[in-house]
Design an enzyme around this catalytic site. Structure first.
Site, PDB file in Angstrom:
ATOM      1  CE1 TYR A  87      38.973  52.246 -88.118  1.00 20.29           C
ATOM      2  CE2 TYR A  87      40.078  50.443 -89.241  1.00 20.29           C
ATOM      3  CZ  TYR A  87      39.074  50.904 -88.425  1.00 20.29           C
ATOM      4  OH  TYR A  87      38.161  50.018 -87.915  1.00 20.29           O
TER       5      TYR A  87
ATOM      6  CE  LYS B 167      35.397  48.489 -90.416  1.00 23.80           C
ATOM      7  NZ  LYS B 167      36.854  48.378 -90.608  1.00 23.80           N
TER       8      LYS B 167
ATOM      9  CG  HIS C 293      33.273  52.888 -89.486  1.00 23.75           C
ATOM     10  ND1 HIS C 293      34.547  53.351 -89.727  1.00 23.75           N
ATOM     11  CD2 HIS C 293      33.365  52.143 -88.371  1.00 23.75           C
ATOM     12  CE1 HIS C 293      35.368  52.894 -88.800  1.00 23.75           C
ATOM     13  NE2 HIS C 293      34.671  52.164 -87.959  1.00 23.75           N
TER      14      HIS C 293
ATOM     15  CG  ASP D 104      38.531  45.588 -90.899  1.00 22.96           C
ATOM     16  OD1 ASP D 104      37.417  45.363 -91.415  1.00 22.96           O
ATOM     17  OD2 ASP D 104      38.716  46.486 -90.061  1.00 22.96           O
TER      18      ASP D 104
END
Length: 305
Positions: A54, A83, A116, A49
């Protein structure tokens, strides 16, 4: 030894491993994500994931590529998710955003693509108030193009998710939310389940996690004797008990770790079962506390909490 991870059925026919590797970290050394992904796959993780926000999709993709190159897995063995970030919620922006994520990951498709957050902003962080049903039309186009095999949302509350379910041609199959012993989310989990949506847990260890240093020496999960007795009874750690508790509730979990021994520990939760009384012990720590309140979004139109 490679651990076989059970899978949960999703409403679109996909199956998702019930333990995945979470890759969000406040800070990391260069190469840590790549090594974590490769090490995780080596010991049995098949669910990876990540998210565009990120800023690690390149390394995550490199870890996946290395594992495939080594013959540990094929692409079809893996369940990879990423996401859509808040600044790409316009319908026309969704597919280009996913294509950019896929380019960074080095993949032709993801198994699940998430929105997200339900909030939307422009490049400078100002609220754009885009209706998330518009965003979902872009998500459905991404699925039609074969760029995502499944679609999900993250951090949606019941009201927001109902609006989306009422409008969607291809409904979300997963709502990824914070669930852990101090935020048990029984009401939301049951509500989603009744509508064919699986709740998956991020921050599944909650205050037990070393990633929450602000609660060090303050968290009963780390010291309470009752949880300690449950762990001792099964010859497991407190963290393993907590992850097992969630999996027994049919909630997939995505704990994060860079440490091979901890990666293995987080996966080794299928050789024991908690009794109803032991489940109640973990439930008893609920205080409706969010580790991730996202207060920076609190003034935005679609803030979910």
């Amino acid at each position: 030894m490679v651990i076989e991870v059970p899978r949960i059925q999703l409403s679109n026919g996909q199956t998702m491993p019930v333990v995945g590797l979470g890759t969000y970290a406040r800070k990391a050394e260069p190469g840590q994500y790549r090594q974590a992904v490769e090490s995780a796959i080596e010991i049995g993780y098949r669910h990876i994931d990540t998210a565009s926000s990120y800023n690690n999709e390149v390394e995550v993709g490199e870890g996946i590529a290395n594992a495939i190159k080594r013959g540990l897995v094929t692409r079809e063995d893996l369940f990879v998710t990423t996401k859509l970030w808040n600044d790409n919620h316009a319908e026309a922006a969704v597919v280009p955003a996913l294509r950019a994520s896929l380019a960074r990951l080095g993949l032709e498709y993801v198994d699940l693509y998430f929105v997200h957050w339900p909030v939307s902003v422009d490049a400078s962080g100002q609220d754009t108030g885009i209706d998330f049903r518009e965003t979902w039309r872009g998500m459905e186009e991404a699925a039609r193009l074969g760029l995502a095999r499944g679609l999900g949302v993250s951090n949606y509350n019941e009201e927001q998710l109902q609006l989306l379910l009422d409008a969607a041609a291809a409904p979300p199959v997963v709502n990824q939310v914070e669930v852990n012993p101090t935020l048990t989310q029984h009401k939301l989990v049951a509500w989603c389940r009744q509508r064919g949506v699986v709740c998956a847990a991020y921050t599944p260890l909650g205050l037990l996690s070393d990633a929450r240093p602000e609660f060090q020496d303050k968290d009963a999960l780390k010291t309470d004797a009752a949880l300690g007795r449950v762990a001792e009874q099964h010859g497991k750690t407190r963290a393993q008990v907590v992850l097992r508790y969630l999996v027994q509730r049919s909630i997939p979990v995505i704990p994060k770790s860079f440490t091979p021994s901890r990666l293995a520990e987080n996966l080794d939760i299928f050789s024991f079962e908690l009794t109803p009384a032991e489940m109640d012990v973990v439930d008893s720590y609920n205080i409706d506390h969010r580790c991730v309140p996202a207060t920076g979004f609190a003034k935005l139109k679609n803030y979910p909490f």
